[in-house]
Scaffold this active site. Structure first.
Site, PDB file in Angstrom:
ATOM      1  N   VAL A 158       0.926  -1.186   0.193  1.00 57.47           N
ATOM      2  CA  VAL A 158      -0.020  -0.089  -0.010  1.00 57.47           C
ATOM      3  C   VAL A 158       0.884   1.186   0.126  1.00 57.47           C
ATOM      4  CG1 VAL A 158      -1.887  -0.908   1.178  1.00 57.47           C
ATOM      5  CG2 VAL A 158      -0.115  -0.100   2.457  1.00 57.47           C
ATOM      6  N   SER A 159       0.350   2.315  -0.558  1.00 60.76           N
ATOM      7  CA  SER A 159       1.222   3.446  -0.141  1.00 60.76           C
ATOM      8  C   SER A 159       0.117   4.564   0.377  1.00 60.76           C
ATOM      9  CB  SER A 159       1.384   4.330  -2.026  1.00 60.76           C
ATOM     10  OG  SER A 159       0.043   4.780  -2.530  1.00 60.76           O
ATOM     11  N   THR A 160       0.546   5.724   0.651  1.00 60.49           N
ATOM     12  CA  THR A 160      -0.416   6.646   1.507  1.00 60.49           C
ATOM     13  C   THR A 160      -1.678   6.827   1.010  1.00 60.49           C
ATOM     14  OG1 THR A 160       1.691   7.439   2.452  1.00 60.49           O
ATOM     15  CG2 THR A 160      -0.122   8.474   2.847  1.00 60.49           C
TER      16      THR A 160
ATOM     17  N   ASP B 139      -3.130   4.968  -1.301  1.00 61.78           N
ATOM     18  CA  ASP B 139      -4.077   3.739  -1.390  1.00 61.78           C
ATOM     19  C   ASP B 139      -4.529   3.455  -0.172  1.00 61.78           C
ATOM     20  OD1 ASP B 139      -3.131   3.470  -3.927  1.00 61.78           O
ATOM     21  OD2 ASP B 139      -1.546   2.160  -3.766  1.00 61.78           O
TER      22      ASP B 139
END
Length: 217
Positions: free
Chosen positions: A10-12, A14
């Site tokens: 995950v990214s921020t 997402d």
């Protein structure tokens, strides 16, 4: 016995998007294992990165790939873009004869089909980016103040953050009490679920969501 190595990312950005969060990825992986995997099976390791899909330097993915090469276990991801959003990066993994890749949301897709899907997805993202730029230019030509739109977005983000902070503060006493008693993050999540308390997103608690509450507080 069939062996899997699970990888999630995950990214921020997402975190709050449907279909991209950790809970959604784990759901897709669980569905694959329960309904599509040969049995018996075993998940021998789980790795997770919190980085952008545009960043190819991901330490946990590197570990997952190394273990896959060593053991012959299949690398299982929920969606293809959890590996990367770059066709070249995905192609390199699929060209590695020592890595067996499986995408939960496309349980029957072979490497050729996955390669085509990755290429089409990249084209779509490029088109969306171009379309967004064109829309902004058109709005600017009509005299729309784009900065005002950003201000409204910032206000919504601040309101969402304040709401999340209030929620974290409301459950923190119970979480901290269990944490001080030596309970694991998963045990705390189970306790919150048993008590009928919903997670910040209105679903079930997980170890990750408990960790976020502690970090936010």
């Amino acid at each position: 016995m069939k062996q899997y190595i699970v990888y999630t990312r995950v990214s921020t950005d997402d975190q709050g998007k449907s279909g991209l969060g950790l809970e959604a990825q784990q759901r897709d992986i669980d569905i694959y294992l329960e309904q599509y995997s040969v049995v018996p099976y075993e998940v021998i390791a789980t790795f997770q990165d919190v980085l952008s899909g545009a960043d190819d330097n991901r330490p946990e993915l590197t570990k997952a790939l190394a273990l896959a090469r060593k053991t012959g276990a299949e690398l299982l991801v929920a969606k293809l873009d959890r590996l990367s959003r770059k066709v070249s990066f995905i192609a390199a993994i699929m060209d590695d004869k020592r890595v067996n890749l499986r995408v939960a949301s496309m349980p029957h897709a072979d490497k050729f089909q996955l390669h085509i899907y990755a290429a089409l997805a990249e084209q779509e993202r490029d088109f969306i980016s171009a379309r967004t730029k064109a829309a902004l230019q058109s709005a600017k030509a009509r005299g729309v103040k784009l900065g005002g739109l950003r201000d409204k977005t910032n206000e919504r983000n601040k309101a969402a953050k304040a709401k999340a902070d209030r929620f974290a503060a409301s459950v923190l006493p119970l979480v901290q009490k269990l944490r001080d008693a030596g309970e694991t993050l998963q045990a705390i999540a189970d306790a919150l679920n048993d008590a009928g308390k919903q997670s910040p997103r209105g679903g079930q608690w997980t170890a990750t969501s408990v960790k976020r509450v502690i970090e936010r507080a």
